[in-house]
Design an enzyme around this catalytic site. Structure first.
Site, PDB file in Angstrom:
ATOM      1  N   CYS A 128      18.923   7.507  19.497  1.00 21.71           N
ATOM      2  CA  CYS A 128      18.194   8.763  19.295  1.00 21.71           C
ATOM      3  C   CYS A 128      16.841   8.711  20.030  1.00 21.71           C
ATOM      4  CB  CYS A 128      18.059   8.993  17.793  1.00 21.71           C
ATOM      5  SG  CYS A 128      17.517  10.633  17.291  1.00 21.71           S
ATOM      6  N   THR A 129      15.775   9.128  19.381  1.00 18.89           N
ATOM      7  CA  THR A 129      14.461   9.156  20.033  1.00 18.89           C
ATOM      8  C   THR A 129      13.792   7.790  20.093  1.00 18.89           C
ATOM      9  OG1 THR A 129      13.477   9.847  17.928  1.00 18.89           O
ATOM     10  CG2 THR A 129      13.999  11.584  19.526  1.00 18.89           C
TER      11      THR A 129
END
Length: 208
Positions: free
Chosen positions: A107-108
């Site tokens: 993800c981030t």
């Protein structure tokens, strides 16, 4: 003669607001092969760290300890918005990435690696909903809009949340073989997306 297995250490960095599945999806996969991997939870300070969803996890190791890890796992979550301004975090990531055999993110989490300069010149991907923000953290990164995960040398970066499970199985396959990875996916009753380019979410988010 009994085979002696040297375990690979996995350093999982935690921070307030980390995404639960970003951490525990991959760890379910690696932990199923516990004879090969030793999982270590790390944070800026050794303490309980609260996730975005609320439950806390214990980081037994801190940034101050002179330990480097074979595999670095960086999750995402809302807390990454703050951590991109945390120089202690960024410096620790730079140090660990330099020594790690594999550098991975979910993800981030790739935004943290990008902000640390670790991904400059590297092909990578990230969460598709947060794509614009995450990619702004690393203008020198070769961002891929459509990918479940991206492998570039020792770097493995995955898309949003559940994509980290597919990425982890791909790493296990690379390290321990296809049969082991398949057995883990079957044990978990997980429908493993083996195609790294499978990514319907890029289109849903208007990236392609």
């Amino acid at each position: 003669m009994t085979e002696i297995i040297t375990k690979k250490s996995i350093g999982v960095v935690l921070f307030p607001g980390f995404e639960l599945l970003d951490v525990f999806g991959p760890l379910e996969m690696f932990g199923t092969a516990s004879e090969y991997f030793n999982i270590c939870m790390v944070a800026e300070n050794s303490s309980l760290v609260e996730s975005k969803q609320g439950p806390k996890s214990l980081a037994e190791y801190s940034f101050e300890e002179p330990i480097t890890y074979d595999i670095l796992l960086v999750p995402g979550g809302e807390g990454t918005r703050r951590e991109v301004r945390n120089e202690s975090m960024l410096a620790w990531l730079r140090k660990q990435a330099a020594h790690a055999e594999y550098v991975t993110s979910v993800c981030t989490g790739s935004a943290l690696l990008a902000k640390a300069g670790v991904l400059d010149g590297i092909c990578a991907t990230t969460n598709k909903i947060a794509f614009d923000w995450a990619t702004s953290q690393g203008p020198e990164v070769i961002w891929k809009k459509q990918a479940r995960w991206v492998e570039d040398g020792k770097f493995f970066t995955s898309s949003g949340v559940s994509a980290g499970i597919d990425m982890s199985l791909a790493i296990i396959q690379k390290m321990l073989g296809q049969e082991t990875a398949e057995q883990i996916a079957i044990w978990a009753e997980y429908d493993w997306h083996r195609n790294a380019s499978w990514d319907p979410f890029a289109k849903l988010c208007g990236l392609v």
